[in-house]
Design an enzyme around this catalytic site. Structure first.
Site, PDB file in Angstrom:
ATOM      1  N   HIS A  60       1.038  -0.891   0.310  1.00 43.38           N
ATOM      2  CA  HIS A  60       0.126   0.101  -0.025  1.00 43.38           C
ATOM      3  C   HIS A  60       0.358   1.280  -0.117  1.00 43.38           C
ATOM      4  O   HIS A  60       1.369   1.788   0.832  1.00 43.38           O
ATOM      5  CB  HIS A  60      -1.242  -0.010   1.044  1.00 43.38           C
ATOM      6  CG  HIS A  60      -2.489   1.137   1.064  1.00 43.38           C
ATOM      7  ND1 HIS A  60      -3.384   0.509   1.803  1.00 43.38           N
ATOM      8  CD2 HIS A  60      -2.525   2.062   1.178  1.00 43.38           C
ATOM      9  CE1 HIS A  60      -4.285   2.114   1.360  1.00 43.38           C
ATOM     10  NE2 HIS A  60      -3.628   2.450   0.901  1.00 43.38           N
ATOM     11  N   ASN A  94      -5.282   5.883  -6.273  1.00 47.75           N
ATOM     12  CA  ASN A  94      -6.245   8.057  -7.053  1.00 47.75           C
ATOM     13  C   ASN A  94      -4.481   9.250  -6.780  1.00 47.75           C
ATOM     14  O   ASN A  94      -4.517   9.966  -6.395  1.00 47.75           O
ATOM     15  CB  ASN A  94      -5.803   8.334  -5.101  1.00 47.75           C
ATOM     16  CG  ASN A  94      -5.245   7.949  -4.324  1.00 47.75           C
ATOM     17  OD1 ASN A  94      -3.963   7.167  -4.766  1.00 47.75           O
ATOM     18  ND2 ASN A  94      -5.510   8.726  -3.032  1.00 47.75           N
ATOM     19  N   ASP A 152      -8.753   3.320  -2.867  1.00 55.04           N
ATOM     20  CA  ASP A 152      -8.280   3.598  -2.533  1.00 55.04           C
ATOM     21  C   ASP A 152      -7.824   5.099  -1.865  1.00 55.04           C
ATOM     22  O   ASP A 152      -7.968   6.124  -2.974  1.00 55.04           O
ATOM     23  CB  ASP A 152      -7.347   3.387  -1.933  1.00 55.04           C
ATOM     24  CG  ASP A 152      -6.753   3.596  -0.534  1.00 55.04           C
ATOM     25  OD1 ASP A 152      -6.618   3.529   0.707  1.00 55.04           O
ATOM     26  OD2 ASP A 152      -5.172   3.924  -0.021  1.00 55.04           O
ATOM     27  N   HIS A 232      -4.951  -0.730   6.432  1.00 53.54           N
ATOM     28  CA  HIS A 232      -4.927  -0.250   6.910  1.00 53.54           C
ATOM     29  C   HIS A 232      -6.580   0.052   8.160  1.00 53.54           C
ATOM     30  O   HIS A 232      -7.042   0.843   8.279  1.00 53.54           O
ATOM     31  CB  HIS A 232      -4.797   1.343   6.127  1.00 53.54           C
ATOM     32  CG  HIS A 232      -5.632   1.759   5.728  1.00 53.54           C
ATOM     33  ND1 HIS A 232      -7.156   2.205   5.598  1.00 53.54           N
ATOM     34  CD2 HIS A 232      -5.247   2.958   4.571  1.00 53.54           C
ATOM     35  CE1 HIS A 232      -7.652   2.763   4.506  1.00 53.54           C
ATOM     36  NE2 HIS A 232      -6.092   3.280   3.869  1.00 53.54           N
ATOM     37  N   ASP A 305       1.355   2.585   3.676  1.00 49.59           N
ATOM     38  CA  ASP A 305       0.130   3.577   3.278  1.00 49.59           C
ATOM     39  C   ASP A 305       1.446   4.899   3.110  1.00 49.59           C
ATOM     40  O   ASP A 305       0.614   6.299   3.869  1.00 49.59           O
ATOM     41  CB  ASP A 305      -0.699   4.041   4.358  1.00 49.59           C
ATOM     42  CG  ASP A 305      -1.949   4.850   3.617  1.00 49.59           C
ATOM     43  OD1 ASP A 305      -1.919   4.760   2.575  1.00 49.59           O
ATOM     44  OD2 ASP A 305      -3.139   5.390   4.908  1.00 49.59           O
ATOM     45  N   PHE A 323      -4.868  14.207   4.420  1.00 47.65           N
ATOM     46  CA  PHE A 323      -4.409  13.330   4.951  1.00 47.65           C
ATOM     47  C   PHE A 323      -2.771  12.500   4.665  1.00 47.65           C
ATOM     48  O   PHE A 323      -2.612  12.506   3.900  1.00 47.65           O
ATOM     49  CB  PHE A 323      -5.394  11.952   5.143  1.00 47.65           C
ATOM     50  CG  PHE A 323      -7.010  12.585   5.720  1.00 47.65           C
ATOM     51  CD1 PHE A 323      -6.884  12.230   6.996  1.00 47.65           C
ATOM     52  CD2 PHE A 323      -7.788  13.215   4.643  1.00 47.65           C
ATOM     53  CE1 PHE A 323      -8.124  12.999   7.573  1.00 47.65           C
ATOM     54  CE2 PHE A 323      -9.170  13.414   5.586  1.00 47.65           C
ATOM     55  CZ  PHE A 323      -9.458  13.818   6.641  1.00 47.65           C
TER      56      PHE A 323
END
Ligand SMILES: [Zn+2]
Length: 424
Positions: A60, A94, A152, A232, A305, A323
């Site tokens: 990820h 994304n 995601d 996550h 992540d 974020f």
């Protein structure tokens, strides 16, 4: 002429064993392993006192390319991967444009190959433009090299769209990779709905925003027989829902991040927007539940992540900043220090969580050093301690709430397909 890794302790995460073995590399392959291999005409790389691991695998990562190359590029993101000991990474869709067409999947793979630091496996979008309504062409994206499907960054709000995605992915033997977030519950929130949010006067994201979608998608996976992988995972209730689903035989796997294992929302008071991530850092009882879930196998792999942002982005204050944390260059030493050096888990188990298991779940090669296989190898030094200094990152992102920590277990050498891609 081959290259001989001499004197290291080779970790086998499949058997859980660690042995003094030399490893001979020829071309891009592992040619031989054994005690005291002869080294007449080989280049010798001395690794006495260090651990030799299969290359780490991160399921990820946000590489930001195409589209946001001021935050990260495939080149800088894979250099950061190599510096963190990762030889394969999965990247999230994304991007801009969204990775929802074959040509974008192919571009990412080819650009990563051209850079040569790590193998990149794109995870393609579930829905076009991540809009949550119309499925992408899963078969074409799979043929182009997508190893899974995810929206995601956003949750798929419609249960009907998710159900159709699961059925389509099942026919292609690919996992659906779930960012669980019910936007009717998370809307407008920027941090965990807990004590820190109250003290700081910030709008909270309740645990239920994540848990209800995890529960929904476990039910849909059970009904369709598809494989669902939860990204996550952060709240205690979500760990319990996944454990219960696995107990019923549902094909549900899950990952957890170093930050959800090591930090709580209390960090917001120290770090401000640098402690803002999605899903948010939660309460101590959630953190403890994630650790228990990791130790009992409910959460079977680590994901960084890795989400690079610029300094200006993160300077906008907790409510408005984006974020995310960078993670590729700190995750292994963070977990080595927190869990292995402290005796919570053996080194071979951490390597299984960070290499063997992601390889198995996403159908990748690697996860174990074996003769005749691709030479993806990471060497770490258990004795060397160093301070986390974001200014030294290869990543363009400096956004980490772990800056200043003193850690052990840093990678000293990363070999990808037989080539040295990082050496300290
Ligand atoms: Zn996500």
């Amino acid at each position: 002429m081959g290259r001989l890794l001499k004197g290291g302790q080779v970790v086998n995460p499949v058997t859980g064993s660690i042995a003094s073995l030399d490893v001979l590399l020829e071309g891009n392959m592992v040619a031989a392993m054994g005690a005291d291999l002869a080294h007449t005409d080989h280049e010798v790389i001395e690794v006495t006192g260090q651990y030799v691991l299969p290359g780490l695998i991160d399921p990820h990562v946000h590489l930001r390319e195409p589209g946001q190359t001021h935050k990260e590029t495939i080149a800088t993101g894979t250099m950061a991967a190599a510096a963190g000991g990762f030889t394969q990474i999965c990247c999230m869709p994304n991007t801009a444009p969204v990775t929802d067409e074959e040509q974008t999947v192919r571009y990412i793979r080819e650009e990563a190959q051209r850079c040569g630091y790590a193998t990149v496996h794109p995870i393609a979008a579930i829905t076009t433009g991540l809009r949550g309504t119309e499925l992408t062409d899963f078969a074409a994206l799979r043929r182009a090299g997508a190893v899974g499907f995810s929206d995601d960054g956003r949750g798929v709000q419609s249960a009907a769209v998710m159900r159709q995605a699961l059925l389509t992915a099942k026919a292609l033997a690919a996992p659906i990779v779930v960012h669980a977030e019910d936007e009717t519950l998370s809307a407008g929130g920027c941090v965990h709905a807990g004590e820190a949010a109250q003290r700081l006067g910030l709008r909270g994201i309740p645990s239920s925003a994540e848990t209800v979608m995890i529960a929904r998608d476990i039910i849909l996976a059970e009904e369709t027989g598809a494989h669902v992988h939860m990204c996550h995972v952060s709240p205690e209730e979500a760990v319990a829902a996944i454990r219960a689903g696995q107990g019923r035989g549902v094909r549900v796997t899950a990952e957890v991040t170093p930050h959800h294992l090591l930090l709580t929302d209390a960090e917001l008071e120290t770090w401000g927007a640098l402690a803002k991530v999605n899903p948010p850092l939660r309460a101590e009882r959630d953190r403890q539940a994630c650790i228990r879930g990791l130790l009992d196998g409910t959460l079977s792999m680590i994901a960084t992540d890795h989400a690079p942002h610029t300094e200006q982005d993160k300077a906008r204050g907790i409510a408005d900043a984006p974020f995310g944390f960078v993670g590729l260059e700190t995750s292994f030493p963070l977990l080595f220090t927190a869990f292995v050096a402290s005796g919570v888990m053996p080194l071979a188990e951490l390597v299984r969580l960070m290499s063997t298991e992601p390889a198995r779940v996403f159908g990748l090669r690697g996860g174990q050093i074996r003769v005749g296989e691709w030479a993806d190898i990471t060497v770490i030094d258990p004795r060397q301690t160093r301070v986390v200094n974001p200014a030294e990152f290869r990543s363009k992102g400096r956004n980490t709430p772990f800056a200043g920590r003193v850690l052990a277990g840093w990678p000293t050498l990363t070999i990808h397909a037989g080539r040295t891609v990082f050496a300290s």
